[in-house]
Design a protein around this motif. Structure first.
Motif, PDB file in Angstrom:
ATOM      1  N   ALA A 134       6.257   0.180   2.695  1.00 62.36           N
ATOM      2  CA  ALA A 134       6.402  -0.465   1.390  1.00 62.36           C
ATOM      3  C   ALA A 134       5.577  -1.748   1.360  1.00 62.36           C
ATOM      4  O   ALA A 134       5.646  -2.561   2.289  1.00 62.36           O
ATOM      5  N   ASP A 135       4.809  -1.917   0.317  1.00 62.11           N
ATOM      6  CA  ASP A 135       3.971  -3.107   0.142  1.00 62.11           C
ATOM      7  C   ASP A 135       4.761  -4.156  -0.641  1.00 62.11           C
ATOM      8  O   ASP A 135       4.935  -4.046  -1.854  1.00 62.11           O
ATOM      9  N   LYS A 136       5.231  -5.177   0.068  1.00 66.90           N
ATOM     10  CA  LYS A 136       6.032  -6.219  -0.580  1.00 66.90           C
ATOM     11  C   LYS A 136       5.174  -7.175  -1.411  1.00 66.90           C
ATOM     12  O   LYS A 136       5.709  -7.985  -2.166  1.00 66.90           O
ATOM     13  N   GLU A 137       3.871  -7.078  -1.271  1.00 69.80           N
ATOM     14  CA  GLU A 137       2.957  -7.919  -2.046  1.00 69.80           C
ATOM     15  C   GLU A 137       2.127  -7.039  -2.980  1.00 69.80           C
ATOM     16  O   GLU A 137       0.906  -7.168  -3.081  1.00 69.80           O
ATOM     17  N   MET A 138       2.830  -6.152  -3.650  1.00 72.91           N
ATOM     18  CA  MET A 138       2.142  -5.207  -4.542  1.00 72.91           C
ATOM     19  C   MET A 138       1.381  -5.900  -5.660  1.00 72.91           C
ATOM     20  O   MET A 138       0.479  -5.315  -6.259  1.00 72.91           O
ATOM     21  N   TYR A 139       1.713  -7.157  -5.934  1.00 72.63           N
ATOM     22  CA  TYR A 139       1.024  -7.873  -6.996  1.00 72.63           C
ATOM     23  C   TYR A 139      -0.467  -8.057  -6.676  1.00 72.63           C
ATOM     24  O   TYR A 139      -1.269  -8.313  -7.578  1.00 72.63           O
ATOM     25  N   ARG A 140      -0.841  -7.913  -5.412  1.00 81.63           N
ATOM     26  CA  ARG A 140      -2.254  -8.001  -5.046  1.00 81.63           C
ATOM     27  C   ARG A 140      -3.052  -6.810  -5.582  1.00 81.63           C
ATOM     28  O   ARG A 140      -4.286  -6.822  -5.558  1.00 81.63           O
ATOM     29  N   ASN A 141      -2.354  -5.791  -6.061  1.00 80.88           N
ATOM     30  CA  ASN A 141      -3.027  -4.607  -6.629  1.00 80.88           C
ATOM     31  C   ASN A 141      -3.258  -4.719  -8.132  1.00 80.88           C
ATOM     32  O   ASN A 141      -3.885  -3.838  -8.727  1.00 80.88           O
ATOM     33  N   ILE A 142      -2.725  -5.760  -8.753  1.00 82.75           N
ATOM     34  CA  ILE A 142      -2.703  -5.843 -10.224  1.00 82.75           C
ATOM     35  C   ILE A 142      -4.092  -5.674 -10.839  1.00 82.75           C
ATOM     36  O   ILE A 142      -4.310  -4.798 -11.685  1.00 82.75           O
ATOM     37  N   GLU A 143      -5.021  -6.534 -10.459  1.00 81.79           N
ATOM     38  CA  GLU A 143      -6.363  -6.485 -11.060  1.00 81.79           C
ATOM     39  C   GLU A 143      -7.006  -5.120 -10.835  1.00 81.79           C
ATOM     40  O   GLU A 143      -7.555  -4.519 -11.766  1.00 81.79           O
ATOM     41  N   ARG A 144      -6.937  -4.626  -9.608  1.00 85.46           N
ATOM     42  CA  ARG A 144      -7.592  -3.363  -9.270  1.00 85.46           C
ATOM     43  C   ARG A 144      -7.023  -2.198 -10.077  1.00 85.46           C
ATOM     44  O   ARG A 144      -7.772  -1.363 -10.593  1.00 85.46           O
ATOM     45  N   VAL A 145      -5.702  -2.143 -10.192  1.00 87.98           N
ATOM     46  CA  VAL A 145      -5.045  -1.029 -10.885  1.00 87.98           C
ATOM     47  C   VAL A 145      -5.431  -0.981 -12.359  1.00 87.98           C
ATOM     48  O   VAL A 145      -5.834   0.065 -12.890  1.00 87.98           O
ATOM     49  N   TYR A 146      -5.337  -2.124 -13.032  1.00 85.20           N
ATOM     50  CA  TYR A 146      -5.577  -2.104 -14.470  1.00 85.20           C
ATOM     51  C   TYR A 146      -7.065  -2.051 -14.822  1.00 85.20           C
ATOM     52  O   TYR A 146      -7.454  -1.427 -15.815  1.00 85.20           O
ATOM     53  N   ARG A 147      -7.901  -2.664 -14.000  1.00 80.23           N
ATOM     54  CA  ARG A 147      -9.343  -2.563 -14.254  1.00 80.23           C
ATOM     55  C   ARG A 147      -9.822  -1.127 -14.022  1.00 80.23           C
ATOM     56  O   ARG A 147     -10.687  -0.623 -14.741  1.00 80.23           O
ATOM     57  N   SER A 148      -9.240  -0.474 -13.038  1.00 76.22           N
ATOM     58  CA  SER A 148      -9.584   0.928 -12.775  1.00 76.22           C
ATOM     59  C   SER A 148      -9.203   1.806 -13.958  1.00 76.22           C
ATOM     60  O   SER A 148      -9.960   2.702 -14.359  1.00 76.22           O
ATOM     61  N   ALA A 149      -8.025   1.557 -14.540  1.00 75.85           N
ATOM     62  CA  ALA A 149      -7.578   2.334 -15.697  1.00 75.85           C
ATOM     63  C   ALA A 149      -8.498   2.092 -16.896  1.00 75.85           C
ATOM     64  O   ALA A 149      -8.802   3.015 -17.658  1.00 75.85           O
ATOM     65  N   ASN A 150      -8.957   0.865 -17.035  1.00 77.65           N
ATOM     66  CA  ASN A 150      -9.884   0.539 -18.120  1.00 77.65           C
ATOM     67  C   ASN A 150     -11.223   1.253 -17.918  1.00 77.65           C
ATOM     68  O   ASN A 150     -11.778   1.860 -18.850  1.00 77.65           O
ATOM     69  N   GLU A 151     -11.735   1.225 -16.692  1.00 73.28           N
ATOM     70  CA  GLU A 151     -13.013   1.863 -16.382  1.00 73.28           C
ATOM     71  C   GLU A 151     -12.943   3.380 -16.572  1.00 73.28           C
ATOM     72  O   GLU A 151     -13.936   4.024 -16.918  1.00 73.28           O
ATOM     73  N   ALA A 152     -11.739   3.938 -16.343  1.00 68.49           N
ATOM     74  CA  ALA A 152     -11.562   5.390 -16.507  1.00 68.49           C
ATOM     75  C   ALA A 152     -11.374   5.774 -17.969  1.00 68.49           C
ATOM     76  O   ALA A 152     -11.299   6.965 -18.301  1.00 68.49           O
ATOM     77  N   GLY A 153     -11.265   4.779 -18.848  1.00 68.19           N
ATOM     78  CA  GLY A 153     -11.110   5.046 -20.269  1.00 68.19           C
ATOM     79  C   GLY A 153      -9.678   5.271 -20.699  1.00 68.19           C
ATOM     80  O   GLY A 153      -9.419   5.760 -21.805  1.00 68.19           O
TER      81      GLY A 153
END
Length: 204
Positions: A82-101
């Motif tokens: 379990a990643d207790k610092e999941m907030y470090r994924n925030i930018e990557r996750v949402y920018r990836s979703a944006n790039e995927a359309g």
């Protein structure tokens, strides 16, 4: 092709494995690749995996896992962290979703701002609880996907998590949650019963 209902009914916790049966890393990665489609809080995907398929390393892991035989005899053991610092994924996750359309720029910025105002400021206990819940979801998907391929599994929470983290150099950011033995059954699983649905269900 098996129905989901059939897969669920056929999946049982198996503790006796054929030690000569091997599952390729490619197949394990196929299972994990589908499993990570599991839902997670704000889609931050707070899971990491360590796959143990080396026989000598599995022997070491067995000592840490209360000498459970299946750790050594299964084809592989998947440790779910379990990643207790999941907030470090925030930018990557949402920018990836944006790039995927999947979302426009405005929604991406709104979600990044919302997540950044919540997760980094939550206590470690709250973040740990969120991550543990989400790793439970991905773990169940791993076991069902394995059964769909006619493989067997058993989840194990009984292991020394501190020793595990120390021996396998797990960064403090991650916490081991469960070990999942994966292989081919050498003996049938014990049959189990369930508390009747009417005793665990109510409507409001």
């Amino acid at each position: 092709m098996k129905s989901l209902s059939d897969v669920i009914k056929e999946r049982h916790s198996v503790r006796k494995y054929d030690p000569n049966f091997k599952i390729s890393r490619q197949e394990i990665e196929e299972i994990l690749g589908e499993a990570i489609s599991a839902p997670s809080s704000s889609n931050l995907q707070p899971w990491r995996f360590i796959v143990f398929d080396d026989q000598n390393t599995k022997k070491e892991l067995r000592e840490i896992a209360n000498n459970q035989e299946q750790v050594e005899t299964s084809s592989a053991v998947i440790a779910v962290l379990a990643d207790k610092e999941m907030y470090r994924n925030i930018e990557r996750v949402y920018r990836s979703a944006n790039e995927a359309g999947y979302m426009d720029e405005a929604n991406m910025e709104r979600l990044i701002k919302s997540a950044n105002s919540t997760y980094p400021h939550a206590s470690e206990e709250i973040r740990k609880n969120i991550a543990f819940f989400d790793t439970g979801l991905v773990s169940m998907q791993i076991m069902l996907l394995a059964k769909a391929k006619d493989y067997d599994t058993v989840p194990m929470g009984g292991f020394d998590k501190a020793k595990f983290s120390q021996r396998f150099a797990v960064p403090e950011r991650y916490e081991p949650v469960v070990l999942i033995a994966l292989g081919k059954a050498a003996a049938p699983a014990f049959k189990t019963t369930r508390i009747p649905l009417k005793e665990v269900l109510e409507y409001k």
